[in-house]
Design a protein around this motif. Structure first.
Motif, PDB file in Angstrom:
ATOM      1  N   GLY A 187       0.615  -1.402   0.025  1.00 53.80           N
ATOM      2  CA  GLY A 187      -0.077   0.019   0.364  1.00 53.80           C
ATOM      3  C   GLY A 187       0.844   1.345  -0.312  1.00 53.80           C
ATOM      4  N   ILE A 188       0.128   2.662   1.403  1.00 53.55           N
ATOM      5  CA  ILE A 188       0.762   3.454   0.847  1.00 53.55           C
ATOM      6  C   ILE A 188       2.395   3.319   1.417  1.00 53.55           C
ATOM      7  N   GLY A 189       3.073   2.502   2.616  1.00 50.28           N
ATOM      8  CA  GLY A 189       3.948   2.012   2.551  1.00 50.28           C
ATOM      9  C   GLY A 189       4.879   1.883   2.282  1.00 50.28           C
ATOM     10  N   ARG A 190       4.515   1.242   1.080  1.00 49.59           N
ATOM     11  CA  ARG A 190       5.557   0.359   0.063  1.00 49.59           C
ATOM     12  C   ARG A 190       5.770   1.231  -0.201  1.00 49.59           C
ATOM     13  N   SER A 191       4.625   1.790  -1.042  1.00 48.05           N
ATOM     14  CA  SER A 191       5.234   2.758  -2.087  1.00 48.05           C
ATOM     15  C   SER A 191       5.908   4.095  -1.744  1.00 48.05           C
ATOM     16  N   ALA A 192       5.844   4.742   0.384  1.00 50.85           N
ATOM     17  CA  ALA A 192       6.444   6.478  -0.032  1.00 50.85           C
ATOM     18  C   ALA A 192       7.791   5.328   0.633  1.00 50.85           C
ATOM     19  N   ALA A 193       8.145   3.617   1.003  1.00 52.26           N
ATOM     20  CA  ALA A 193       9.060   3.353   0.948  1.00 52.26           C
ATOM     21  C   ALA A 193      10.173   3.040  -0.324  1.00 52.26           C
ATOM     22  N   LEU A 229      -9.823   6.957  -7.410  1.00 50.68           N
ATOM     23  CA  LEU A 229      -9.685   7.117  -5.665  1.00 50.68           C
ATOM     24  C   LEU A 229      -7.901   7.207  -6.311  1.00 50.68           C
ATOM     25  N   GLY A 230      -7.275   8.052  -4.773  1.00 46.43           N
ATOM     26  CA  GLY A 230      -5.646   7.876  -4.582  1.00 46.43           C
ATOM     27  C   GLY A 230      -5.273   6.497  -5.223  1.00 46.43           C
ATOM     28  N   THR A 231      -3.706   6.900  -5.896  1.00 43.39           N
ATOM     29  CA  THR A 231      -3.273   5.804  -6.473  1.00 43.39           C
ATOM     30  C   THR A 231      -2.193   6.239  -4.627  1.00 43.39           C
ATOM     31  N   PRO A 232      -0.565   4.887  -4.794  1.00 48.15           N
ATOM     32  CA  PRO A 232      -0.192   4.928  -3.057  1.00 48.15           C
ATOM     33  C   PRO A 232       1.106   5.609  -3.987  1.00 48.15           C
ATOM     34  N   GLU A 233       1.232   5.856  -5.244  1.00 48.75           N
ATOM     35  CA  GLU A 233       1.950   6.123  -5.476  1.00 48.75           C
ATOM     36  C   GLU A 233       2.121   7.955  -5.673  1.00 48.75           C
ATOM     37  N   GLU A 234       1.027   8.597  -5.003  1.00 55.72           N
ATOM     38  CA  GLU A 234       0.348  10.118  -5.733  1.00 55.72           C
ATOM     39  C   GLU A 234       0.841  10.700  -3.650  1.00 55.72           C
ATOM     40  N   MET A 235       0.676   9.563  -3.049  1.00 53.98           N
ATOM     41  CA  MET A 235       0.405   9.749  -1.477  1.00 53.98           C
ATOM     42  C   MET A 235       1.873   9.480  -0.951  1.00 53.98           C
ATOM     43  N   ALA A 236       2.330   8.800  -1.588  1.00 57.09           N
ATOM     44  CA  ALA A 236       4.253   8.148  -1.867  1.00 57.09           C
ATOM     45  C   ALA A 236       5.002   9.546  -1.847  1.00 57.09           C
ATOM     46  N   GLU A 237       4.357  10.832  -3.288  1.00 57.96           N
ATOM     47  CA  GLU A 237       5.333  11.527  -3.466  1.00 57.96           C
ATOM     48  C   GLU A 237       4.319  13.158  -1.855  1.00 57.96           C
ATOM     49  N   ALA A 238       3.417  12.863  -2.292  1.00 61.01           N
ATOM     50  CA  ALA A 238       3.107  13.562  -0.641  1.00 61.01           C
ATOM     51  C   ALA A 238       4.429  13.446   0.277  1.00 61.01           C
ATOM     52  N   ILE A 239       4.207  12.396   0.889  1.00 58.21           N
ATOM     53  CA  ILE A 239       5.018  11.957   2.223  1.00 58.21           C
ATOM     54  C   ILE A 239       6.692  12.277   2.368  1.00 58.21           C
ATOM     55  N   ALA A 240       7.339  11.935   1.102  1.00 63.52           N
ATOM     56  CA  ALA A 240       8.851  12.600   0.572  1.00 63.52           C
ATOM     57  C   ALA A 240       8.777  14.035   0.564  1.00 63.52           C
ATOM     58  N   PHE A 241       7.455  14.304   0.028  1.00 60.51           N
ATOM     59  CA  PHE A 241       7.650  16.038  -0.093  1.00 60.51           C
ATOM     60  C   PHE A 241       7.318  16.812   1.559  1.00 60.51           C
ATOM     61  N   MET A 242       6.510  16.717   2.744  1.00 62.06           N
ATOM     62  CA  MET A 242       6.475  16.419   3.868  1.00 62.06           C
ATOM     63  C   MET A 242       7.959  16.360   4.716  1.00 62.06           C
ATOM     64  N   SER A 243       8.796  15.559   4.300  1.00 58.64           N
ATOM     65  CA  SER A 243      10.116  14.585   4.783  1.00 58.64           C
ATOM     66  C   SER A 243      11.543  15.370   3.916  1.00 58.64           C
ATOM     67  N   SER A 244      10.800  16.150   2.927  1.00 55.25           N
ATOM     68  CA  SER A 244      12.232  16.570   2.498  1.00 55.25           C
ATOM     69  C   SER A 244      13.196  17.555   3.587  1.00 55.25           C
ATOM     70  N   PRO A 245      14.759  17.005   3.226  1.00 55.11           N
ATOM     71  CA  PRO A 245      15.405  18.875   3.698  1.00 55.11           C
ATOM     72  C   PRO A 245      15.080  19.964   3.159  1.00 55.11           C
ATOM     73  N   LYS A 246      14.397  20.213   2.043  1.00 56.06           N
ATOM     74  CA  LYS A 246      13.867  21.260   1.288  1.00 56.06           C
ATOM     75  C   LYS A 246      13.207  21.928   2.399  1.00 56.06           C
ATOM     76  N   ASN A 247      12.381  20.487   2.672  1.00 58.44           N
ATOM     77  CA  ASN A 247      10.953  20.920   3.651  1.00 58.44           C
ATOM     78  C   ASN A 247      11.920  21.738   4.946  1.00 58.44           C
ATOM     79  N   GLY A 248      12.900  22.186   5.368  1.00 57.97           N
ATOM     80  CA  GLY A 248      13.185  22.259   6.721  1.00 57.97           C
ATOM     81  C   GLY A 248      12.418  23.052   7.538  1.00 57.97           C
ATOM     82  N   TYR A 249      11.907  24.079   7.246  1.00 55.44           N
ATOM     83  CA  TYR A 249      11.314  25.484   7.592  1.00 55.44           C
ATOM     84  C   TYR A 249       9.602  24.828   8.047  1.00 55.44           C
ATOM     85  N   THR A 250       9.399  23.709   7.564  1.00 58.08           N
ATOM     86  CA  THR A 250       7.764  23.425   8.394  1.00 58.08           C
ATOM     87  C   THR A 250       7.727  21.970   8.638  1.00 58.08           C
TER      88      THR A 250
END
Length: 264
Positions: free
Chosen positions: A19-25, A218-239
């Motif tokens: 699922g979402i966790g797999r795509s995020a990994a 429905l959304g896809t796990p890959e779309e959710m993985a993109e969002a998870i990576a975005f929020m976790s990214s060091p590029k978002n160091g002020y978020t």
């Protein structure tokens, strides 16, 4: 060209055998991270994720852990550090859910939902935070929530309660961890086409339900993985303490849709 903003970083994703966790990994690995793939009951699926990551040229291990057990979560974090030398990012994704009216619900399943979905998130948050503080390094912890945190969907009381609770948990942690430059953020995936949804609905029901969402699917796990990576990214160091909703409009007043065709 794939961005490599996680190059050399170590990411732990709970519930990442499907699922979402797999795509995020896999997405973290595609962007350069070493990944810990957590599973509870399906080692074969977890090893498939490890194999997929290794084919991408990344490094990964699979770790069995019931996130409702705090000692087990601490041991998983310790295994992460033993293998890769550190922890940089933790993603709390593991969930359990039954679907019954609360007044008829099996209380074992009701409690299991809370133990995994709420306390499991807390256990990872605490264990990962303690490791990052000990390392004296900044980091990111991303909590996977849901529109169930604010939509009281029937037959999902324990899940709704748990998601609402972890959002307040995450924002409280964001304040308490700010001095350590540990960012805590939330992603709210909407109704997503995952194997876990087959516990509650057939393919036909999912397709019909998805057609009623404003975006028509429905959304896809890959779309959710993109969002998870975005929020976790060091590029978002002020978020930190922020919430990203990715739901195709399901939380909007969809009953007021005009029925106009999408632009071509």
């Amino acid at each position: 060209m794939t961005q490599r903003e996680f190059e050399g970083q170590v990411v732990l994703v709970t519930g990442s055998s499907q699922g979402i966790g797999r795509s995020a990994a896999v997405e973290f690995a595609r962007r350069g991270a070493n990944v810990v793939v957590n599973y509870h009951s399906n080692p074969a699926k977890a090893e498939e994720v490890v194999d997929e990551i290794e084919k991408l040229g990344g490094k990964a291990i699979a770790v069995k852990c019931d996130v409702s057990d705090y000692d087990a979560v601490e041991a998983m974090v310790a295994k992460t550090v033993e293998t890769f030398g550190k922890l940089d990012i933790a993603v709390s994704n593991a969930v359990y859910s039954d679907r019954e009216f609360f007044y008829e619900a099996d209380l074992d399943g009701f409690r299991r939902t809370i133990d995994v979905t709420m306390f499991g998130a807390f256990h990872l948050l605490r264990a990962a935070s303690r490791q990052l503080i000990a390392q004296k390094t900044p980091g990111a912890i991303t909590i996977i929530s849901s529109p169930h945190a604010f939509i009281p969907a029937p037959k999902a009381m324990a899940y709704n309660m748990s998601k609402a609770a972890i959002e307040h948990m995450a924002k409280t942690a964001a304040i308490e961890l700010s001095d350590f430059r540990i960012r805590v953020n939330i992603v709210q995936p909407g109704w997503t086409d995952t194997p876990g949804e087959r516990k509650f609905a057939t393919d036909d029901v999912l397709e019909e339900g998805g057609s009623k969402i404003p975006f028509g699917r429905l959304g896809t796990p890959e779309e959710m993985a993109e969002a998870i990576a975005f929020m976790s990214s060091p590029k978002n160091g002020y978020t930190t303490g922020a919430t990203l909703l990715v739901d195709g409009g399901i939380s909007l007043p969809w009953w007021g849709k005009t029925g106009r065709a999408a632009p071509s």
